[in-house]
Scaffold this active site. Structure first.
Site, PDB file in Angstrom:
ATOM      1  CG  LEU A  41      -2.126  -0.829   1.282  1.00 58.98           C
ATOM      2  CD1 LEU A  41      -2.782  -0.754   2.660  1.00 58.98           C
ATOM      3  CD2 LEU A  41      -3.109  -0.410   0.208  1.00 58.98           C
ATOM      4  CG  ASP A  42       1.099   3.742  -3.336  1.00 58.32           C
ATOM      5  OD1 ASP A  42       2.118   3.090  -3.622  1.00 58.32           O
ATOM      6  OD2 ASP A  42       0.160   3.929  -4.127  1.00 58.32           O
ATOM      7  CB  ALA A  43       3.716   6.432   2.150  1.00 61.31           C
TER       8      ALA A  43
END
Length: 191
Positions: A41-43
């Protein structure tokens, strides 16, 4: 070992920091040292992240040939038209040299009951927003954000709420919390 983690905003899905990055890593959450993320999951995305020490599970969860569904709730700018929703669902949206697969898309009638994000999303007084549910069977880099932007509805907030049949809502995990999955939960994840 199979762990469910409710990843908060501002955390990279990795244990090693990126040089020059202000984002936090998974290191500060007390996760077992032998667990590693089965996906990303992206930041700037939140929600369900699975970690494991079982390599075969990573392959099973991530290989697109298994068509393992992942559901996301995306808060987007403006109210998408039926045409925009149909374009998202039909697939074929270019992401570099890749075109998206068909997916399930639904405009949510009511916003999900997530706690406010810290920092809050940007708010534009004259631009309404809406929440979408998108179920994908592939996971390209920043795919949901790139898809919604391609149809004119940039994503403001993105939360993964389900992997397979394992839903974040049934795990009773506050943001930043994790726990090992039970055998029935493991089965739901892999079914």
């Amino acid at each position: 070992m199979l762990i469910a983690f409710n990843k908060p905003y501002g955390v990279l899905s990795q244990f090693t920091p990126e040089p020059g990055s202000a984002w936090r890593t998974l290191t500060g959450f007390g996760l077992p040292s032998r667990a590693y993320p089965a996906g990303r999951l992206d930041a700037d995305s939140e929600g369900l992240l699975v970690l494991t020490d079982e390599r075969v599970l990573v392959d099973r969860l991530l290989d697109p040939s298994h068509a393992h569904p992942r559901e996301y709730f995306a808060q987007v700018e403006r109210i998408p038209s039926a045409d925009a929703l149909a374009r998202l669902a039909a697939g074929g949206i270019p992401l570099g040299e890749h075109r998206t697969r068909a997916c399930r898309v639904q405009l949510l009638d009511t916003p999900p009951a997530f706690p406010p994000r810290d920092p809050p999303i940007r708010v534009r007084k004259n631009v309404p927003d809406a929440w979408l549910s998108l179920e994908l069977t592939e996971g390209k880099n920043r795919q949901v954000r790139r898809m919604t932007a391609a149809v004119g509805h940039p994503t403001l907030r993105l939360v993964r709420v389900r992997i397979g049949s394992l839903a974040l809502s049934g795990l009773d995990l506050a943001s930043g919390r994790w726990r090992e999955l039970t055998e029935p939960e493991r089965h739901r994840l892999l079914s």
